[in-house]
Scaffold this motif. Structure first.
Motif, short mmCIF file in Angstrom:
data_model
loop_
_atom_site.label_atom_id
_atom_site.label_comp_id
_atom_site.label_asym_id
_atom_site.label_seq_id
_atom_site.Cartn_x
_atom_site.Cartn_y
_atom_site.Cartn_z
N ILE A 49 0.84 -1.20 0.00
CA ILE A 49 0.00 0.00 0.00
C ILE A 49 0.87 1.25 0.00
CG2 ILE A 49 -1.68 1.34 1.35
CD1 ILE A 49 -2.98 -1.30 2.16
N SER A 50 1.89 1.25 0.84
CA SER A 50 2.78 2.40 0.92
C SER A 50 3.55 2.59 -0.40
CB SER A 50 3.69 2.22 2.13
OG SER A 50 4.98 2.65 1.87
N GLU A 51 3.98 1.51 -1.03
CA GLU A 51 4.68 1.61 -2.31
C GLU A 51 3.75 2.17 -3.39
OE1 GLU A 51 6.47 -2.19 -3.34
OE2 GLU A 51 7.18 -2.44 -1.29
N HIS A 52 2.53 1.67 -3.37
CA HIS A 52 1.53 2.11 -4.35
C HIS A 52 1.28 3.62 -4.21
CE1 HIS A 52 -2.46 1.42 -6.50
NE2 HIS A 52 -2.61 2.63 -6.00
N LEU A 53 1.01 4.06 -3.00
CA LEU A 53 0.68 5.47 -2.78
C LEU A 53 1.88 6.37 -3.07
CD1 LEU A 53 -1.50 5.10 0.45
CD2 LEU A 53 -2.29 5.40 -1.92
N HIS A 54 3.08 5.87 -2.77
CA HIS A 54 4.28 6.64 -3.06
C HIS A 54 4.43 6.87 -4.57
CE1 HIS A 54 8.30 8.26 -2.28
NE2 HIS A 54 8.59 7.70 -3.45
N THR A 55 4.14 5.82 -5.35
CA THR A 55 4.26 5.95 -6.81
C THR A 55 3.28 6.99 -7.34
OG1 THR A 55 4.93 3.64 -6.94
CG2 THR A 55 4.21 4.68 -9.00
N ARG A 56 2.06 7.00 -6.82
CA ARG A 56 1.07 7.98 -7.26
C ARG A 56 1.43 9.40 -6.81
NH1 ARG A 56 -1.45 5.23 -10.56
NH2 ARG A 56 -3.06 3.70 -10.13
N ALA A 57 2.13 9.52 -5.69
CA ALA A 57 2.43 10.85 -5.13
C ALA A 57 3.79 11.38 -5.59
CB ALA A 57 2.41 10.80 -3.61
N ARG A 58 4.77 10.48 -5.77
CA ARG A 58 6.13 10.95 -6.09
C ARG A 58 6.72 10.11 -7.22
NH1 ARG A 58 8.50 11.84 -0.07
NH2 ARG A 58 10.03 13.18 -1.06
N ALA A 59 7.56 9.14 -6.93
CA ALA A 59 8.10 8.31 -8.02
C ALA A 59 8.52 6.95 -7.48
CB ALA A 59 9.29 8.99 -8.68
N GLY A 60 8.23 5.92 -8.27
CA GLY A 60 8.61 4.56 -7.90
C GLY A 60 9.51 3.96 -8.98
N LEU A 61 10.49 3.16 -8.53
CA LEU A 61 11.39 2.49 -9.47
C LEU A 61 11.07 0.99 -9.49
CD1 LEU A 61 13.90 2.89 -11.34
CD2 LEU A 61 15.26 2.10 -9.40
N PHE A 62 10.80 0.47 -10.67
CA PHE A 62 10.42 -0.93 -10.84
C PHE A 62 11.49 -1.64 -11.66
CE2 PHE A 62 5.73 -0.38 -10.04
CZ PHE A 62 5.67 1.02 -10.06
N ASP A 63 11.82 -2.86 -11.26
CA ASP A 63 12.68 -3.72 -12.09
C ASP A 63 11.77 -4.58 -12.95
OD1 ASP A 63 14.57 -5.39 -13.20
OD2 ASP A 63 14.93 -6.53 -11.35
N VAL A 64 11.79 -4.36 -14.25
CA VAL A 64 10.98 -5.19 -15.15
C VAL A 64 11.89 -5.88 -16.17
CG1 VAL A 64 8.75 -4.11 -14.80
CG2 VAL A 64 10.31 -3.07 -16.41
N SER A 65 13.09 -6.21 -15.69
CA SER A 65 14.09 -6.83 -16.56
C SER A 65 13.72 -8.25 -16.99
CB SER A 65 15.45 -6.88 -15.84
OG SER A 65 15.83 -5.60 -15.42
N HIS A 66 12.71 -8.82 -16.32
CA HIS A 66 12.27 -10.17 -16.71
C HIS A 66 11.54 -10.14 -18.05
CE1 HIS A 66 8.99 -8.16 -14.79
NE2 HIS A 66 8.16 -9.19 -14.79
N MET A 67 11.07 -8.98 -18.46
CA MET A 67 10.33 -8.89 -19.72
C MET A 67 11.29 -9.11 -20.89
SD MET A 67 7.64 -5.86 -18.85
CE MET A 67 6.46 -6.40 -20.06
N GLY A 68 10.70 -9.51 -22.02
CA GLY A 68 11.53 -9.82 -23.18
C GLY A 68 11.77 -8.58 -24.03
N GLN A 69 13.02 -8.35 -24.41
CA GLN A 69 13.36 -7.24 -25.29
C GLN A 69 14.02 -7.81 -26.55
OE1 GLN A 69 15.22 -3.73 -23.24
NE2 GLN A 69 15.36 -5.11 -21.49
N ALA A 70 13.62 -7.28 -27.70
CA ALA A 70 14.20 -7.78 -28.94
C ALA A 70 14.14 -6.70 -30.01
CB ALA A 70 13.47 -9.02 -29.41
N ILE A 71 14.97 -6.87 -31.02
CA ILE A 71 14.92 -5.98 -32.19
C ILE A 71 14.60 -6.83 -33.42
CG2 ILE A 71 16.29 -4.52 -33.74
CD1 ILE A 71 17.59 -3.35 -31.22
N LEU A 72 13.59 -6.39 -34.13
CA LEU A 72 13.20 -7.03 -35.38
C LEU A 72 13.65 -6.09 -36.50
CD1 LEU A 72 11.41 -9.47 -36.46
CD2 LEU A 72 9.59 -7.78 -36.70
N ALA A 73 14.47 -6.60 -37.40
CA ALA A 73 15.03 -5.73 -38.43
C ALA A 73 14.91 -6.37 -39.80
CB ALA A 73 16.50 -5.42 -38.11
N GLY A 74 14.79 -5.52 -40.79
CA GLY A 74 14.75 -6.03 -42.17
C GLY A 74 14.07 -5.02 -43.07
N PRO A 75 14.14 -5.26 -44.39
CA PRO A 75 13.43 -4.38 -45.31
C PRO A 75 11.93 -4.46 -45.00
CG PRO A 75 14.90 -5.89 -46.50
CD PRO A 75 14.84 -6.35 -45.08
N HIS A 76 11.28 -3.32 -44.85
CA HIS A 76 9.84 -3.26 -44.58
C HIS A 76 9.44 -4.05 -43.32
CE1 HIS A 76 9.78 -1.56 -48.56
NE2 HIS A 76 10.28 -2.68 -49.07
#
Lengths: 388, 124
Positions: A49-76
């Protein structure tokens, strides 16, 4: 993030992958849990609750490094990706980002993702993709199989941080070059910029999953922890775990894949029609188009809606939605306590005939009916930065 | 006055024939922020080990089991407006209910404070 580089992995986390911030989470006193195969922080000592309210009032830092990141490249590459998603990718200019979904042949959602158009390199279009952790392997296999003429590069060596809240921009500007700070001040919601910071290439988008103004920062794994610590040294910034990430996105009315959307739901009934442009609705040319077009033309038989509960007991995922005369009209897909409202809320699918805001229903929680009212989403207004 | 503990982290503090029941400090810390507590009506008979209350944290609902059998003679009405008392003061103001014990011998099957402390070391 295949190989865990952490120095002090707890016994309970041994069978899990870890992000570059694992040691930092532990040193901050996080309670860790297994999520999509990763050891992730659920909460820090101050609590959800305190983390939630802090994010709405000021700023929260989240680690979302588990998500997948990729680059898709090519003509069109942008046009090519449109074969798999109904979103308008070809219309993206470099530096713009868009929300989209991978669909199957029935128009059902295989995953949802963010797509950013990067600058072209050597006549090749490049798209930066961020996908969900639990589905990333399947997503990347899907892309490789369906778009063999594009090159898919999975960015295993990059972390992803989210800095969210009304103070996010002010804080972030203090930790980049003055030129970058100027850019950050004016970049609107869903804009993306690349910067070099202390020799590291950062890809920063003005986006997030909380409904607040904020940023997602893709950064080399080796530089992530130091950068996170610098941001956390700011009085306005606190670390936020997955618990508050979930309550923040629920209040913001945002879908969680595997819960509110999955292989049994389509984007129309999920209320995501806004993410399909007029051109794509008319032209089609994507997997699942027939189903999506039919759902748009005839209207979906059920709709994702919000529920405001009358009492204090929360309804959870799976609760039946029942009319006042006892007819079952759907099921809750996400539910819990909304810290910013001080009361429980829920989301779920209701038969379209009963889905109008204001409709009184009951949600069955642990065998007991809880009085609730259908409301439009979000529960808490978004505060995205649309430009000065 | 004796206090006994269950393996599911309830406590019962016995004063005369009545036991004050709640969840331990370890349990509240594991649950995180408590947002709602559902309590039974006074007068209900409960059996040892059966569900007697539900505690909802932000994340999930958890069942609270009766550590002893008997009649619920009082519930903590303060929890309706202040469920956070369970986090702030689990063994004091955050108590759940009082049970009039029907069989005091049941207490012998529960852990005393030292044993519970050892048990916590083993589980955490």
């Amino acid at each position: 993030m295949s190989e865990c580089q952490a120095t002090a992995v707890a016994d309970a986390d041994r069978d899990l992958a870890c992000t570059p911030l694992y040691d930092l989470h532990r040193s901050l006193g996080a309670r860790m849990t297994g999520f999509a195969g990763y050891a992730m922080p659920v909460q820090y000592p101050s609590g959800i609750i305190s983390e939630h309210l802090h994010t709405r009032a000021r700023a929260g830092l989240f680690d979302v490094s588990h998500m997948g990141q990729a680059i898709l490249a090519g003509p069109h590459a942008a046009r090519r990706l449109e074969k798999l998603v109904p979103g308008d990718i070809a219309a993206l200019a470099p530096g713009q980002m868009r929300y989209a979904q991978f669909l199957d042949a029935h128009g059902h959602i295989l995953d949802d993702l963010m797509v950013t158009r990067l600058d072209d390199v050597g006549g090749r279009e490049r798209l930066f993709l961020v996908v969900n952790a639990a589905t990333k392997r399947a997503d990347f296999a899907h892309l490789a199989a369906e778009l063999p003429d594009c090159a898919l590069t999975v960015l295993e060596d990059r972390a992803l941080l989210a800095l969210q809240g009304p103070k996010a921009a002010e804080v972030l500007r203090r930790h980049v070059s003055s030129a970058a700070a100027e850019s950050i001040a004016v970049m609107p919601f869903m804009a993306v910029k690349s910067f070099v910071r202390e020799g590291n290439a950062l890809n920063i988008s003005r986006s997030g999953y909380t409904g607040e103004d904020g940023f997602e920062i893709s950064i080399p794994a080796t530089a992530a922890s130091v950068f996170a610590e610098e941001l956390l040294a700011e009085a306005d910034v606190r670390p936020i775990g997955l618990g508050a990430r979930d309550s923040l996105r629920l209040e913001a009315g945002l879908c969680l894949y595997g819960h509110d959307i999955d292989r049994t739901t389509d984007p129309i009934e999920a209320g995501l029609t806004w993410s399909i442009s007029k051109r794509r609705r008319a032209e089609g040319g994507f997997v699942g188009y027939e189903h999506v077009k039919r759902a748009i033309d005839h209207g979906p038989s059920r709709l994702r809606v919000g529920f405001m509960l009358a009492g204090k007991a929360p309804a959870r995922e799976g609760s039946e939605i029942v009319t006042l005369d006892g007819q079952t009209i759907g099921r809750v897909t996400s539910g819990g306590f909304a810290p910013s409202l001080g009361r429980p809320v829920a989301m779920g699918y209701a038969d379209t005939a009963y889905a109008a805001p204001g409709t009184q229903v009951c949600l069955i929680a642990r065998g007991k009916p809880l009085a609730a009212k259908i409301v439009s989403l979000p529960f808490v207004p978004h505060h995205y930065f649309r430009g000065a | 006055m004796t206090t006994r503990y269950t393996k599911s982290h309830e406590y019962v503090r016995v004063e005369a024939e009545t036991g004050v029941v709640g969840i331990t400090d370890y349990a509240q810390a594991q649950l995180g922020d408590v947002v709602f507590v559902e309590l039974p009506p006074a007068g209900q008979n409960v059996s040892k080990g059966a569900g007697v209350a539900t505690v909802e944290s932000v994340k999930a609902a958890s069942e609270v089991n009766a550590p002893v059998s008997g009649e619920v003679v009082e519930v903590n009405s303060a929890l309706a407006d202040s469920p956070g008392l369970v986090n702030e003061d689990p063994t004091g103001k955050g108590w759940f209910l009082k049970i009039k014990l029907s069989d005091a011998v049941e207490l012998e099957s529960l852990m005393d404070e030292d044993t519970y402390r050892e048990f916590l070391k083993a589980v955490s």
